[in-house]
Write an enzyme that holds these catalytic residues in place. Structure first.
Site, short mmCIF file in Angstrom:
data_model
loop_
_atom_site.label_atom_id
_atom_site.label_comp_id
_atom_site.label_asym_id
_atom_site.label_seq_id
_atom_site.Cartn_x
_atom_site.Cartn_y
_atom_site.Cartn_z
N SER A 88 64.62 47.76 64.68
CA SER A 88 63.53 48.58 64.17
C SER A 88 63.11 48.04 62.81
O SER A 88 63.91 47.37 62.13
CB SER A 88 64.03 50.02 64.00
N TYR A 105 69.48 57.11 60.53
CA TYR A 105 68.93 56.14 61.50
C TYR A 105 68.78 54.77 60.81
O TYR A 105 69.13 53.74 61.38
CB TYR A 105 67.59 56.66 62.01
N1 LIG Z 1 59.89 54.51 69.89
C1 LIG Z 1 59.86 53.98 68.67
O1 LIG Z 1 58.92 54.23 67.89
C2 LIG Z 1 60.95 53.04 68.23
C3 LIG Z 1 60.76 52.37 67.00
C4 LIG Z 1 61.74 51.47 66.57
C5 LIG Z 1 62.84 51.23 67.36
N2 LIG Z 1 63.01 51.90 68.52
C6 LIG Z 1 64.23 51.63 69.29
O2 LIG Z 1 63.89 51.32 70.62
C7 LIG Z 1 64.95 51.67 71.49
C8 LIG Z 1 64.41 52.51 72.64
O3 LIG Z 1 63.85 53.67 72.11
P1 LIG Z 1 62.75 54.54 72.89
O4 LIG Z 1 61.59 54.65 71.98
O5 LIG Z 1 62.57 54.04 74.26
O6 LIG Z 1 63.52 55.93 72.86
P2 LIG Z 1 63.58 57.12 73.92
O7 LIG Z 1 62.25 57.24 74.58
O8 LIG Z 1 64.10 58.28 73.15
O9 LIG Z 1 64.66 56.61 74.97
C9 LIG Z 1 65.98 56.40 74.54
C10 LIG Z 1 66.75 55.80 75.69
O10 LIG Z 1 68.07 55.51 75.25
C11 LIG Z 1 68.98 56.14 76.15
N3 LIG Z 1 70.27 56.44 75.51
C12 LIG Z 1 70.51 57.14 74.37
N4 LIG Z 1 71.84 57.19 74.14
C13 LIG Z 1 72.45 56.50 75.16
C14 LIG Z 1 73.78 56.20 75.47
N5 LIG Z 1 74.81 56.63 74.74
N6 LIG Z 1 74.01 55.47 76.60
C15 LIG Z 1 73.00 55.02 77.36
N7 LIG Z 1 71.71 55.30 77.13
C16 LIG Z 1 71.44 56.04 76.03
C17 LIG Z 1 68.24 57.39 76.61
O11 LIG Z 1 68.87 57.92 77.76
P3 LIG Z 1 68.76 59.49 78.18
O12 LIG Z 1 67.48 59.65 78.96
O13 LIG Z 1 70.00 59.74 78.95
O14 LIG Z 1 68.71 60.27 76.88
C18 LIG Z 1 66.88 56.78 76.86
O15 LIG Z 1 66.86 56.06 78.07
C19 LIG Z 1 65.98 52.42 70.63
O16 LIG Z 1 67.01 51.54 70.26
C20 LIG Z 1 65.16 52.82 69.40
O17 LIG Z 1 65.97 53.00 68.26
C21 LIG Z 1 62.09 52.79 68.98
#
Ligand SMILES: NC(=O)c1ccc[n+]([C@@H]2O[C@H](COP(=O)([O-])OP(=O)(O)OC[C@H]3O[C@@H](n4cnc5c(N)ncnc54)[C@H](OP(=O)(O)O)[C@@H]3O)[C@@H](O)[C@H]2O)c1
Length: 242
Positions: free
Chosen positions: A129, A142
């Site tokens: 991130s 975070y």
């Molecule tokens: N969206 C943004 O703006 C953003 C910005 C910067 C970085 N990121 C990074 O991008 C990555 C994906 O984020 P996203 O935006 O797709 O978030 P999201 O929509 O909240 O999805 C999070 C995913 O991670 C899974 N997860 C959480 N804890 C887990 C665990 N212990 N074991 C296995 N799966 C787990 C969730 O599964 P469940 O459905 O079971 O909860 C879900 O599939 C993350 O690393 C996040 O920090 C996102």
């Protein structure tokens, strides 16, 4: 590394960026895509191999690594953002973010590195991130977890160079997923983020700055802390005004 000859495994593939990674990997011709999730029944993509996986549970990580010995591309995507501050939030929540966003990713790399080596080196994508480099109030835990994951990524890159494994750090500001649902600003689409990361892997890049926000934040790193914080405050005001 060519995506179209890869056997990929994606964590958190049931929604958000992970689902987009799995979909784009299939569309770009990956030979096999393991789509993993804590609740495998929530994976809705046709054509993937579904595996149960909780990255914060060492036994679950080990079982996935045993089941997917043919992996050549690991996409460490799963993560959480609990909106916790370091001083006022529950310490348990701070630890939970570190356990998932850093130790969970590290556990995956430790378990999968031998298979990657046997399969020719391969590649690891760590979804980090822009918050690896700055922390806004309301999410300083975070920031800690992503900064730690960034350092971990840099460390394992050194340790895996000998077996020819590419380690690609992917940084982004905001993407259009559940995690950023509260932000009503321009966001990168999950599909564009996945493509930027996979293009980076194919180019052999150690780092992908997937959007303007992550590029701008990284460019400010040489500033003194006070100047950096002031510049980030101005940038946040501008972002909210768009
Ligand atoms: N969206 C943004 O703006 C953003 C910005 C910067 C970085 N990121 C990074 O991008 C990555 C994906 O984020 P996203 O935006 O797709 O978030 P999201 O929509 O909240 O999805 C999070 C995913 O991670 C899974 N997860 C959480 N804890 C887990 C665990 N212990 N074991 C296995 N799966 C787990 C969730 O599964 P469940 O459905 O079971 O909860 C879900 O599939 C993350 O690393 C996040 O920090 C996102």
């Amino acid at each position: 590394m060519n995506i179209n000859d890869s056997v990929a495994l994606v964590t958190g593939a049931n929604r958000g960026l992970g689902r987009a990674f799995a979909q784009r990997l299939l569309e770009r011709g990956a030979r096999k895509v393991y789509a993993t999730a804590r609740r495998p029944e929530t994976v809705d993509l046709p054509g993937v191999e579904v595996l149960p996986l909780d990255i914060a549970d060492p036994a679950s990580v080990r079982a996935a690594a045993e089941a997917a010995q043919d992996v050549s591309l690991l996409v460490n995507n799963a993560g959480i953002s609990t909106g916790t501050d370091l001083l006022t939030g529950p310490l348990e929540a701070v630890r939970h973010e570190l356990e998932t966003n850093m130790f969970g990713h590290l556990a995956m790399i430790r378990e999968f590195a031998p298979a990657l080596g046997r399969n020719g080196g391969g590649a690891i994508v760590n979804v980090l991130s822009a918050m690896s480099w700055f922390g806004g109030k309301g999410a300083t835990a975070y920031h800690l977890s992503k900064a730690a994951a960034w350092a971990m990524t840099n460390g394992v890159r050194l340790e895996l160079a000998g077996q020819g494994t590419l380690v690609t750090a992917v940084h982004l500001g905001l993407a259009d997923t559940d995690m950023a649902a509260g932000w009503h600003v321009d966001k990168i689409t999950p599909s564009d983020l996945a493509d930027a990361a996979l293009d980076g892997v194919e180019a052999g890049s150690a780092e992908v700055l997937a959007d303007r926000w992550s590029q701008d934040v990284k460019s400010r790193l040489p500033l003194a802390p006070e100047e950096f914080n002031a510049a980030m405050e101005r940038a946040m005001v501008e972002l909210m005004a768009t």
